[in-house]
Design a protein around this motif. Structure first.
Motif, PDB file in Angstrom:
ATOM      1  N   LEU A 116       0.873  -1.256  -0.134  1.00  0.00           N
ATOM      2  CA  LEU A 116       0.031  -0.040  -0.013  1.00  0.00           C
ATOM      3  C   LEU A 116       0.954   1.348  -0.037  1.00  0.00           C
ATOM      4  O   LEU A 116       1.753   1.537   0.906  1.00  0.00           O
ATOM      5  N   VAL A 117       0.604   2.158  -0.802  1.00  0.00           N
ATOM      6  CA  VAL A 117       1.265   3.319  -0.926  1.00  0.00           C
ATOM      7  C   VAL A 117       0.581   4.278  -0.192  1.00  0.00           C
ATOM      8  O   VAL A 117      -0.630   4.902  -0.802  1.00  0.00           O
ATOM      9  N   THR A 118       1.111   5.235   0.514  1.00  0.00           N
ATOM     10  CA  THR A 118       0.465   6.158   1.054  1.00  0.00           C
ATOM     11  C   THR A 118       1.028   7.667   0.150  1.00  0.00           C
ATOM     12  O   THR A 118       2.165   7.813   0.059  1.00  0.00           O
ATOM     13  N   LEU A 119      -0.107   8.475  -0.065  1.00  0.00           N
ATOM     14  CA  LEU A 119      -0.008   9.667  -0.933  1.00  0.00           C
ATOM     15  C   LEU A 119      -0.270  11.043   0.181  1.00  0.00           C
ATOM     16  O   LEU A 119      -1.329  10.912   0.766  1.00  0.00           O
ATOM     17  N   VAL A 120       0.395  11.944  -0.023  1.00  0.00           N
ATOM     18  CA  VAL A 120       0.264  13.144   0.320  1.00  0.00           C
ATOM     19  C   VAL A 120       0.371  14.396  -0.660  1.00  0.00           C
ATOM     20  O   VAL A 120       1.449  14.620  -1.237  1.00  0.00           O
ATOM     21  N   ASN A 121      -0.830  14.985  -0.961  1.00  0.00           N
ATOM     22  CA  ASN A 121      -0.777  15.740  -2.117  1.00  0.00           C
ATOM     23  C   ASN A 121      -0.423  15.504  -3.192  1.00  0.00           C
ATOM     24  O   ASN A 121       0.343  15.958  -4.126  1.00  0.00           O
ATOM     25  N   GLY A 122      -0.905  14.169  -3.563  1.00  0.00           N
ATOM     26  CA  GLY A 122      -0.615  13.382  -4.773  1.00  0.00           C
ATOM     27  C   GLY A 122       1.005  12.835  -4.762  1.00  0.00           C
ATOM     28  O   GLY A 122       1.141  12.195  -5.708  1.00  0.00           O
ATOM     29  N   GLN A 123       1.669  12.983  -3.737  1.00  0.00           N
ATOM     30  CA  GLN A 123       3.101  12.462  -3.670  1.00  0.00           C
ATOM     31  C   GLN A 123       3.417  11.313  -2.865  1.00  0.00           C
ATOM     32  O   GLN A 123       2.743  11.193  -1.729  1.00  0.00           O
ATOM     33  N   PRO A 124       4.103  10.530  -3.425  1.00  0.00           N
ATOM     34  CA  PRO A 124       4.212   9.130  -2.238  1.00  0.00           C
ATOM     35  C   PRO A 124       5.075   9.543  -0.956  1.00  0.00           C
ATOM     36  O   PRO A 124       6.055  10.311  -1.124  1.00  0.00           O
ATOM     37  N   LEU A 125       4.447   9.178   0.025  1.00  0.00           N
ATOM     38  CA  LEU A 125       5.032   9.506   1.447  1.00  0.00           C
ATOM     39  C   LEU A 125       5.755   8.091   2.009  1.00  0.00           C
ATOM     40  O   LEU A 125       6.803   8.339   2.813  1.00  0.00           O
ATOM     41  N   GLY A 126       5.059   7.026   1.567  1.00  0.00           N
ATOM     42  CA  GLY A 126       5.643   5.818   2.491  1.00  0.00           C
ATOM     43  C   GLY A 126       4.909   4.588   1.904  1.00  0.00           C
ATOM     44  O   GLY A 126       4.002   4.938   1.082  1.00  0.00           O
ATOM     45  N   THR A 127       5.246   3.366   2.193  1.00  0.00           N
ATOM     46  CA  THR A 127       4.801   2.138   1.829  1.00  0.00           C
ATOM     47  C   THR A 127       4.500   1.363   2.974  1.00  0.00           C
ATOM     48  O   THR A 127       5.096   1.147   3.962  1.00  0.00           O
ATOM     49  N   ASP A 128       3.434   0.584   3.005  1.00  0.00           N
ATOM     50  CA  ASP A 128       3.286  -0.597   3.632  1.00  0.00           C
ATOM     51  C   ASP A 128       3.170  -1.825   3.148  1.00  0.00           C
ATOM     52  O   ASP A 128       1.925  -2.045   2.352  1.00  0.00           O
ATOM     53  N   GLN A 129       3.765  -2.665   3.450  1.00  0.00           N
ATOM     54  CA  GLN A 129       3.521  -4.197   3.245  1.00  0.00           C
ATOM     55  C   GLN A 129       2.178  -4.781   3.943  1.00  0.00           C
ATOM     56  O   GLN A 129       2.265  -4.687   5.206  1.00  0.00           O
ATOM     57  N   ILE A 130       1.369  -5.236   3.127  1.00  0.00           N
ATOM     58  CA  ILE A 130       0.057  -5.687   3.811  1.00  0.00           C
ATOM     59  C   ILE A 130      -0.293  -7.161   3.302  1.00  0.00           C
ATOM     60  O   ILE A 130       0.394  -7.612   2.372  1.00  0.00           O
ATOM     61  N   THR A 131      -1.418  -7.686   4.025  1.00  0.00           N
ATOM     62  CA  THR A 131      -1.735  -9.193   3.800  1.00  0.00           C
ATOM     63  C   THR A 131      -3.224  -9.214   4.131  1.00  0.00           C
ATOM     64  O   THR A 131      -3.530  -8.454   4.886  1.00  0.00           O
ATOM     65  N   MET A 132      -3.837  -9.981   3.393  1.00  0.00           N
ATOM     66  CA  MET A 132      -5.433 -10.320   3.625  1.00  0.00           C
ATOM     67  C   MET A 132      -5.647 -11.369   4.637  1.00  0.00           C
ATOM     68  O   MET A 132      -5.146 -12.390   4.327  1.00  0.00           O
ATOM     69  N   THR A 133      -6.184 -11.048   5.837  1.00  0.00           N
ATOM     70  CA  THR A 133      -6.251 -12.108   7.002  1.00  0.00           C
ATOM     71  C   THR A 133      -7.592 -12.761   6.826  1.00  0.00           C
ATOM     72  O   THR A 133      -7.908 -13.948   6.821  1.00  0.00           O
ATOM     73  N   GLN A 134      -8.654 -11.965   6.051  1.00  0.00           N
ATOM     74  CA  GLN A 134     -10.124 -12.521   5.842  1.00  0.00           C
ATOM     75  C   GLN A 134     -10.605 -11.453   4.655  1.00  0.00           C
ATOM     76  O   GLN A 134     -10.028 -10.471   4.271  1.00  0.00           O
ATOM     77  N   PRO A 135     -11.462 -12.053   3.929  1.00  0.00           N
ATOM     78  CA  PRO A 135     -12.009 -11.481   2.557  1.00  0.00           C
ATOM     79  C   PRO A 135     -12.346  -9.882   3.023  1.00  0.00           C
ATOM     80  O   PRO A 135     -13.176  -9.616   4.091  1.00  0.00           O
ATOM     81  N   GLY A 136     -11.552  -9.057   2.452  1.00  0.00           N
ATOM     82  CA  GLY A 136     -11.787  -7.382   2.780  1.00  0.00           C
ATOM     83  C   GLY A 136     -11.310  -7.000   4.039  1.00  0.00           C
ATOM     84  O   GLY A 136     -11.167  -5.823   4.253  1.00  0.00           O
TER      85      GLY A 136
END
Length: 238
Positions: A74-94
């Motif tokens: 997941l990429v976090t944007l601030v004012n349209g510019q990338p601020l940082g990234t988060d590696q994620i996983t799905m534990t259950q649907p949604g």
């Protein structure tokens, strides 16, 4: 005969012009009504275009997020510019949680399936100087945490025991690696705890709690009031 017809036509035209001149209110009111309707229709059309543009933007954002979820990042944007990234996983649907590395300017935090992993946290200020550092154990701060001023000089020390903030010290003297600390009062400790809470708003997985104040020792009724008189003993029966 032609002249008579011409004169009659001119008379009718003259009468129409006269009527328009004498009764301008009717025409003016109708024209204003039509103009108001046109202005409203134009405004409604502009609002609809704006709504469609926003809907398209929201749809594009949703598509981008879906693609990020599928890629596990997941990429976090601030004012349209990338601020940082988060590696994620799905534990259950949604339902997605952090799993891996959370990267921000000046900090990196590791996660294990939605839980903050045991590690040493080190964060830097925008000028590259340290902000704070400390160990995490069982999703809570552990041991001594050091906070630095904007110049990178030690300023505050937190002492965490059993996952709770037990003491806070302020630096009174710093000479090289030698730091002299003064313990803060309970009120100062509470104020410090509240003032630093905002730093961790975007890191709710880290549990920060303050140790409860120690319970007051029960007072001995004999020593509670030195002026209190000792009850007289009952006379012994003989």
């Amino acid at each position: 005969m032609k002249n008579v017809s011409r004169r009659l036509s001119l008379s009718v035209v003259s009468f129409g012009l006269l009527a328009a001149t004498v009764l301008p209110g009717c025409y003016k009111t109708e024209m204003e009504t039509q103009k108001a309707r046109a202005d409203k229709a134009e405004g409604d059309l502009a609002a609809l275009k704006e709504q469609l543009t926003k809907s398209k933007s929201d749809l594009d954002t949703a598509k981008a997020q879906i693609n990020q979820f599928r890629s596990g990042q997941l990429v976090t944007l601030v004012n349209g510019q990338p601020l940082g990234t988060d590696q994620i996983t799905m534990t259950q649907p949604g339902v997605f949680v952090r799993n891996g590395t959370r990267q921000r300017p000046g900090s990196k935090v590791n996660f294990d399936n939605g839980r903050i992993a045991d590690q040493q946290l080190v964060t830097l200020r925008d000028n590259g100087k340290p902000n704070f550092q400390g160990n995490v154990k069982n999703s809570r701060p552990d041991g001594d945490w050091l906070w630095y001023d904007p110049k990178g000089v030690p300023a505050t020390k937190e002492v965490w025991k059993d996952g709770k903030l037990a003491q806070v010290f302020k630096a009174t003297s710093v000479k090289g690696d030698q730091v002299t600390w003064k313990e803060s009062s309970k009120a100062e400790r509470e104020a410090w705890f509240k003032s630093t809470a905002v730093v961790f708003n975007n890191l709710p997985e880290l549990v920060r709690e303050m140790d409860a104040a120690p319970a007051a020792a029960p007072k001995d009724p004999k020593t509670a009031d030195p002026k209190a008189k000792t009850p007289a003993k009952a006379p012994t029966k003989r």
